[in-house]
Design a protein around this motif. Structure first.
Motif, short mmCIF file in Angstrom:
data_model
loop_
_atom_site.label_atom_id
_atom_site.label_comp_id
_atom_site.label_asym_id
_atom_site.label_seq_id
_atom_site.Cartn_x
_atom_site.Cartn_y
_atom_site.Cartn_z
N ILE A 1 0.28 9.62 -13.18
CA ILE A 1 0.40 9.76 -11.89
C ILE A 1 -0.02 11.22 -11.30
CG2 ILE A 1 1.34 9.13 -9.59
CD1 ILE A 1 0.85 6.93 -11.60
N ASP A 2 -1.18 11.47 -10.77
CA ASP A 2 -1.14 12.66 -10.03
C ASP A 2 -0.16 13.13 -9.27
OD1 ASP A 2 -2.22 15.09 -8.67
OD2 ASP A 2 -4.17 14.58 -9.36
N GLN A 3 0.63 14.13 -9.47
CA GLN A 3 1.98 14.46 -8.74
C GLN A 3 1.64 15.36 -7.50
OE1 GLN A 3 4.70 12.61 -8.80
NE2 GLN A 3 3.88 11.61 -10.73
N GLY A 4 0.50 15.57 -7.15
CA GLY A 4 0.17 16.62 -6.21
C GLY A 4 0.76 15.97 -4.94
N ALA A 5 1.47 17.05 -4.03
CA ALA A 5 2.19 16.64 -2.78
C ALA A 5 1.30 15.86 -1.75
CB ALA A 5 2.78 17.84 -2.03
N ASP A 6 0.15 16.14 -1.84
CA ASP A 6 -0.74 15.46 -0.77
C ASP A 6 -1.68 14.57 -1.34
OD1 ASP A 6 0.51 16.90 1.43
OD2 ASP A 6 -1.02 18.64 1.14
N VAL A 7 -1.71 14.35 -2.63
CA VAL A 7 -2.68 13.70 -3.38
C VAL A 7 -2.23 12.14 -3.26
CG1 VAL A 7 -3.47 12.99 -5.73
CG2 VAL A 7 -3.25 15.58 -4.96
N VAL A 8 -3.48 11.47 -3.06
CA VAL A 8 -3.14 9.85 -3.15
C VAL A 8 -4.10 9.50 -4.38
CG1 VAL A 8 -4.21 7.82 -1.95
CG2 VAL A 8 -3.51 9.77 -0.57
N VAL A 9 -3.40 8.32 -4.92
CA VAL A 9 -3.97 7.99 -6.25
C VAL A 9 -4.35 6.52 -6.27
CG1 VAL A 9 -2.28 9.50 -7.67
CG2 VAL A 9 -1.77 7.00 -6.99
N SER A 10 -5.15 6.03 -7.22
CA SER A 10 -5.75 4.66 -7.14
C SER A 10 -4.62 3.75 -7.70
CB SER A 10 -6.80 4.44 -8.23
OG SER A 10 -7.07 3.04 -8.40
N PRO A 11 -4.26 2.88 -6.66
CA PRO A 11 -3.29 1.74 -7.09
C PRO A 11 -3.45 0.74 -8.24
CG PRO A 11 -4.42 1.02 -5.26
CD PRO A 11 -5.07 2.25 -5.53
N VAL A 12 -4.68 0.58 -8.72
CA VAL A 12 -5.26 -0.20 -10.09
C VAL A 12 -6.13 0.20 -10.63
CG1 VAL A 12 -4.43 -1.97 -8.41
CG2 VAL A 12 -6.73 -1.34 -8.13
N ASP A 13 -6.18 -0.21 -11.91
CA ASP A 13 -7.65 -0.08 -12.76
C ASP A 13 -8.53 -1.08 -12.23
OD1 ASP A 13 -5.87 1.25 -14.27
OD2 ASP A 13 -6.16 0.17 -16.05
N GLY A 14 -9.76 -0.55 -11.92
CA GLY A 14 -10.72 -1.24 -11.51
C GLY A 14 -12.22 -0.55 -11.39
N THR A 15 -12.96 -1.20 -10.40
CA THR A 15 -14.30 -0.53 -10.36
C THR A 15 -14.57 -0.81 -8.90
OG1 THR A 15 -15.26 -1.73 -12.26
CG2 THR A 15 -16.77 -0.95 -10.43
N MET A 67 2.06 2.10 -5.99
CA MET A 67 2.02 2.83 -5.00
C MET A 67 0.93 4.06 -4.99
SD MET A 67 3.17 1.60 -2.18
CE MET A 67 3.96 3.12 -1.09
N PRO A 68 -0.08 4.05 -3.87
CA PRO A 68 -1.08 5.14 -4.07
C PRO A 68 -0.27 6.56 -3.66
CG PRO A 68 -1.40 3.63 -2.08
CD PRO A 68 -0.35 2.95 -3.12
N PHE A 69 0.83 6.22 -2.77
CA PHE A 69 1.36 7.45 -2.26
C PHE A 69 2.84 6.88 -1.82
CE2 PHE A 69 2.18 10.85 0.91
CZ PHE A 69 1.64 11.98 0.35
N GLY A 70 3.59 7.98 -1.81
CA GLY A 70 5.08 7.48 -1.25
C GLY A 70 4.99 7.20 0.18
N ALA A 71 5.61 5.98 0.56
CA ALA A 71 5.40 5.52 2.08
C ALA A 71 6.50 4.38 2.16
CB ALA A 71 4.07 5.05 2.26
N ARG A 72 6.73 3.98 3.41
CA ARG A 72 7.67 2.90 3.86
C ARG A 72 6.61 1.53 4.14
NH1 ARG A 72 12.62 3.09 4.69
NH2 ARG A 72 12.53 5.35 5.06
N ALA A 73 6.93 0.55 3.87
CA ALA A 73 6.31 -0.78 4.15
C ALA A 73 6.70 -1.06 5.60
CB ALA A 73 6.45 -1.86 3.29
N ILE A 74 5.99 -0.89 6.63
CA ILE A 74 6.45 -1.26 7.94
C ILE A 74 6.15 -2.60 8.39
CG2 ILE A 74 6.44 1.29 8.67
CD1 ILE A 74 3.90 1.06 9.79
#
Length: 260
Positions: free
Chosen positions: A73-87, A141-148
């Motif tokens: 998982i790319d741990q950059g503070a502001d970085v958003v990552v893909s939540p899945v493998d896919g196209t 999760m693509p980024f740390g967050a709360r499910a609202i």
């Protein structure tokens, strides 16, 4: 005539009775004999799986886990990552409360998100990721967050491959799906939509409204065929310039960043 035949095929294989039969068959112990042919047919990466004998059924193989070391998982503070493998099936910026998900077929943001949102996503970036039979089918999760906000919508199970998308109008709002809106610690919002498809017995979500989830945490899985749609709040997300349709991506891979 060809278009009519396609519609007949898609509607036939998506009937509840057919889907139920598929689900029962793929959950049976006897379906284990199909695992090796499945691996060969869909060219599944064998270096990422356990020996086929370890799985109880074809469905058990389909929802298989993999070693976390294979998906850093790319741990950059502001970085958003893909939540899945896919196209990547499609991507872009929402306009006039609508997004284009495939084949120039537009969708209302409010309808796609089960009417859980106001206009905060209009103009925001969206990403449509198709998970093929060969892919790892757990969602993170693509980024740390709360499910609202979170909602499950029952619906059809049309296939989400090229046949289904090109044949069924408004497929992504007709199929069963879950719609979750997340909010980061900085107040940025993004939505994650899990769209079911042919053969999907369940769309599993491993969280509840109000729960905080760190980046990379496993939050659910599909049981056969699927699509994930990400939609970000307007002006808050900067996508990677390298992203493009038909590009394969991996869970944990950087797809952009939130504005600092």
């Amino acid at each position: 005539m060809v278009k009519l035949l396609k519609k007949i095929v898609v509607h036939s294989i998506s009937r509840r009775s057919v889907v139920k039969i598929l689900d029962v068959a793929c959950s049976s112990k006897m379906s284990r004999v199909l695992i090796k042919p499945y691996i060969r047919l869909y060219k599944v990466n064998q270096q990422e799986i356990q020996h086929p004998k370890y799985y109880r059924s074809l469905k058990d193989f389909f929802v298989r886990d993999i070693s976390p070391t294979l998906r850093p998982i790319d741990q950059g503070a502001d970085v958003v990552v893909s939540p899945v493998d896919g196209t990547i099936a499609d991507l872009g910026f929402a306009s006039q409360d609508r997004i284009i998900l495939a084949k120039n077929n537009t969708y209302s943001i409010a309808e796609l998100l089960c009417n859980q949102t106001t206009g905060e996503f209009n103009g925001g970036f969206y990403l449509n990721i198709y998970l093929s039979p060969k892919n790892y089918h757990r969602i993170h999760m693509p980024f740390g967050a709360r499910a609202i906000k979170h909602k499950y919508v029952p619906g059809k199970v049309f296939p989400v491959n090229n046949l289904g998308v090109s044949t069924i109008k408004d497929l992504f709002v007709k199929n069963k799906r879950t719609c979750t809106i997340f909010e980061t610690q900085a107040g940025f919002k993004f939505a994650l939509v899990k769209v079911g498809a042919l053969g999907v017995g369940k769309i599993v979500s491993n969280y509840q409204e109000g729960e905080w989830l760190p980046k990379g945490a496993e939050i659910g899985r599909f049981e056969f065929g699927s699509t994930v749609i990400l939609l970000f709040q307007k002006g808050m997300f900067i996508p990677e310039e390298t992203l493009q349709p038909n590009m394969e991506i991996k869970m944990g891979q950087r797809i952009g960043k939130f504005k600092g």
